[in-house]
Design an enzyme around this catalytic site. Sequence first.
Site, PDB file in Angstrom:
ATOM      1  N   HIS A   6       0.811  -1.205   0.000  1.00  0.00           N
ATOM      2  CA  HIS A   6       0.000   0.000   0.000  1.00  0.00           C
ATOM      3  C   HIS A   6       0.851   1.264   0.000  1.00  0.00           C
ATOM      4  CE1 HIS A   6       0.446  -0.575   4.490  1.00  0.00           C
ATOM      5  NE2 HIS A   6       0.674   0.719   4.425  1.00  0.00           N
ATOM      6  N   ARG A  10      -1.927  11.022   4.360  1.00  0.00           N
ATOM      7  CA  ARG A  10      -2.654  11.606   5.485  1.00  0.00           C
ATOM      8  C   ARG A  10      -3.777  12.477   4.938  1.00  0.00           C
ATOM      9  NH1 ARG A  10       2.654  11.389   7.023  1.00  0.00           N
ATOM     10  NH2 ARG A  10       3.016  10.337   8.990  1.00  0.00           N
ATOM     11  N   GLU A  54      -3.796   3.597   1.709  1.00  0.00           N
ATOM     12  CA  GLU A  54      -4.126   3.733   3.128  1.00  0.00           C
ATOM     13  C   GLU A  54      -4.341   5.208   3.423  1.00  0.00           C
ATOM     14  OE1 GLU A  54      -1.629   3.881   7.215  1.00  0.00           O
ATOM     15  OE2 GLU A  54      -1.240   2.120   5.971  1.00  0.00           O
ATOM     16  N   ASN A  58      -5.565  11.497  11.395  1.00  0.00           N
ATOM     17  CA  ASN A  58      -5.188  11.773  12.778  1.00  0.00           C
ATOM     18  C   ASN A  58      -6.265  12.649  13.386  1.00  0.00           C
ATOM     19  OD1 ASN A  58      -2.645  10.383  12.770  1.00  0.00           O
ATOM     20  ND2 ASN A  58      -1.905  11.991  11.430  1.00  0.00           N
ATOM     21  N   HIS A  77       4.188   6.790   3.328  1.00  0.00           N
ATOM     22  CA  HIS A  77       5.209   5.795   3.051  1.00  0.00           C
ATOM     23  C   HIS A  77       4.720   4.797   2.019  1.00  0.00           C
ATOM     24  CE1 HIS A  77       2.776   4.003   6.373  1.00  0.00           C
ATOM     25  NE2 HIS A  77       2.893   2.924   5.638  1.00  0.00           N
ATOM     26  N   GLU A 120       7.946   1.113   4.541  1.00  0.00           N
ATOM     27  CA  GLU A 120       7.556   0.191   5.609  1.00  0.00           C
ATOM     28  C   GLU A 120       7.751  -1.230   5.105  1.00  0.00           C
ATOM     29  OE1 GLU A 120       3.704  -0.593   8.507  1.00  0.00           O
ATOM     30  OE2 GLU A 120       3.374   0.283   6.536  1.00  0.00           O
TER      31      GLU A 120
END
Length: 142
Positions: A6, A10, A54, A58, A77, A120
């Site tokens: 993925h 944000r 993804e 937040n 990422h 990641e």
Amino acid sequence: MTKFLHTMIRVTDPDATIAFFNLLGVQETRRFSSEQGRFTLIYLAAPGQDYEVELTYNWPAEDGSAETYASGRNFGHLAFQVEDIYATCQTLADAGITINRPPRDGHMAFVKTPDGISVELLQNGRLDPAEPWASMPNTGTW
């Protein structure tokens, strides 16, 4: 074997972002929220594809203030699944790559590309915690 999983971005308005991706035929596949971490992860994928986007939302701070993102801060990422996270991290470390977030849990690690883009690494399944990784501290940011 490595599998691309993925890309994380944000978002400040999950509903608006989901609506945007729906227009492209990309649909929500799963969602995870953490009360303690004060965030929600929403995964989207095109029908028949494993690759996901993804969305990381937040939550606003207790005082109601919300995060804002300058150019580039909203991209998080790239994520790759690996067959042996310890062997992969050792190969990277042997090549002089800093392991920013070691795989202390036998599941997840972060490194950076030469241009500073976070990557990641996720273990396919779980491995038991092992040294030297289990006691290795974080280095820098990811």
